[in-house]
Design a protein around this motif. Structure first.
Motif, short mmCIF file in Angstrom:
data_model
loop_
_atom_site.label_atom_id
_atom_site.label_comp_id
_atom_site.label_asym_id
_atom_site.label_seq_id
_atom_site.Cartn_x
_atom_site.Cartn_y
_atom_site.Cartn_z
N THR A 1 4.69 14.52 -9.70
CA THR A 1 4.26 13.15 -9.43
C THR A 1 3.86 12.40 -10.70
N ARG B 1 10.04 17.45 -9.22
CA ARG B 1 9.77 16.01 -9.21
C ARG B 1 8.26 15.79 -9.30
N GLU C 1 17.48 8.19 -13.41
CA GLU C 1 18.90 8.06 -13.72
C GLU C 1 19.19 8.91 -14.96
N ARG D 1 6.67 18.25 -5.38
CA ARG D 1 7.59 17.87 -4.30
C ARG D 1 8.65 18.95 -4.05
N PRO E 1 9.48 9.65 -10.33
CA PRO E 1 9.43 9.31 -8.90
C PRO E 1 10.11 10.38 -8.05
N ALA E 2 9.86 10.33 -6.75
CA ALA E 2 10.40 11.34 -5.83
C ALA E 2 11.92 11.40 -5.86
N GLU E 3 12.55 10.26 -6.05
CA GLU E 3 14.02 10.22 -6.05
C GLU E 3 14.62 10.65 -7.39
N GLY E 4 13.76 10.98 -8.34
CA GLY E 4 14.25 11.37 -9.65
C GLY E 4 14.53 10.15 -10.52
#
Length: 377
Positions: A66, A64, A75, A178, A70-73
């Motif tokens: 930076t 992930r 879609e 991350r 984003p940290a959440e990946g």
């Protein structure tokens, strides 16, 4: 200054000194559409011929970073919207046999996440170019798990590998990606060098206030491994709020850092369509230590005039430029029964419309809608 001269951009071919400025106006699009015998090439209005195809095999990634997402990946694309193995290989075959492609680079996302990567490489390696040669096959990867698959990939036909590594500092690697996976990447670099995939290339994106301090340590590490380090100017392809044209680490700044430790001289071999300007480096404190480092200055010294690339995304669209905001879909036509010649014509038409440059410095520049992981490096 030698540095600036060596990194200077080249305009599209028909705008160069001594070339006819009316060339593109006199070329008709239909003249470059591939006939049934496939003896044509992917050419644009400025005379640039695409010989290098970047194939994105997935938009998914197990890091992930930076500057990428984003940290959440993100879609991810549904599987049914992405090309299956047979579809990928069919389009590669069309590119090589009908459109003159000679080099294939598999990218992602992270291409090692593609389950049947070895089969796709083997199918590509069986093809022969318009010169009767094996297609040159390369892979761009973050390196995670490469050490365990390198033997099979090489046996399948892989010729070379680029591994992304922005720092060799363990804490900074975790902060940047991350994920705590640096040891796995270093093991893969060792495995790639041992496998003889020469030159193993290491790609490092340099970001202000993040990893500028890693420029010299990365160079020392890569030289010690016999790998070719390539520093890349950060480009506007990640989260939109992160990139600012006036707040980036430029090629000249990277070279200035390197000159603190090394004596630099431009490499003598012709650059051709390669993105990196190569420098021979000699350690000032120990002249026995030598190597070669590349600088990819896509922003400050664009090389659009020599670009020879076409891009196929994982969901089957053609992009004629990394920064293009338009795409030409092939997947639906392929699934609706289009012939190889019809698909080749769609592809040729997409490349014909390629712009003279990426336009990063244009006042109205807009980032591509797709993130880098969905375009392919």
């Amino acid at each position: 200054m030698t540095t600036r001269l060596y990194l200077s951009p080249t305009p599209p071919r028909n705008d160069r000194e001594g070339a006819s400025k009316s060339t593109s106006a006199s070329i008709k699009h239909d003249a470059y559409l591939p006939p049934a015998d496939g003896n044509r090439v992917l050419v644009d209005r400025f005379g640039r011929i695409a010989r290098d195809l970047r194939v994105s095999l997935t938009d998914r990634c197990n890091l992930r970073c930076t500057y990428c997402m984003p940290a959440e990946g993100l879609e991810w694309l549904p599987t049914e919207q992405t090309l299956n193995d047979a579809e990928v290989l069919r389009l590669i075959r069309i590119a090589v046999i009908k459109l003159g492609i000679r080099q294939i680079r598999f990218t992602g996302g992270e291409p090692l996440l593609r389950k049947n990567l070895e089969d796709i490489i083997a199918g590509t390696a069986a093809l022969r170019t318009d010169e009767g040669e094996k297609v040159h096959i390369a892979l761009t990867t973050n390196g995670l798990g490469l050490d365990k698959r390198i033997a099979g990939l090489k046996e399948a036909g892989l010729d070379r590998v680029n591994i992304s590594l922005d720092t060799i500092d363990a804490e900074r690697y975790v902060s940047l990606t991350r994920r705590d996976r640096l040891s796995g990447v270093l093991a893969s670099i060792d495995a790639a060098v041992a496998a003889g995939l020469h030159p193993v290339k290491i790609n490092a994106v340099v970001m202000p206030g993040v990893n500028e301090v890693d420029i010299v340590p990365l160079a020392e590490y890569c030289i010690s491994k016999g790998a070719q380090l390539r520093f890349i100017e950060q480009m506007p392809l990640g989260p939109r709020e992160q990139w600012k044209r006036d707040d980036m680490v430029t090629a000249e700044e990277i070279l200035a850092r390197l000159e603190e430790k090394f004596t630099l001289s431009p490499a003598k071999e012709p650059r051709g369509a390669a993105p990196a300007a190569l420098w021979n480096v000699v350690d000032k404190s120990n002249p026995v230590i030598t190597g070669q480092i590349g600088i990819i200055a896509s922003v400050t010294h664009p090389f659009c005039g020599d670009c020879d690339r076409s891009r196929l995304t994982t969901d089957g669209t053609i992009r004629n430029c990394l920064f293009s905001r338009t795409e030409t879909p092939l997947r639906d036509a392929l699934r609706d029964g289009a012939s190889d010649d019809e698909l080749a014509q769609l592809w040729a038409g997409a490349m014909w419309e390629k712009k003279p440059g990426h336009g990063i410095d244009d006042e109205g520049f807009l980032q591509p809608d797709r993130p880098m992981s969905a375009i392919g490096g």
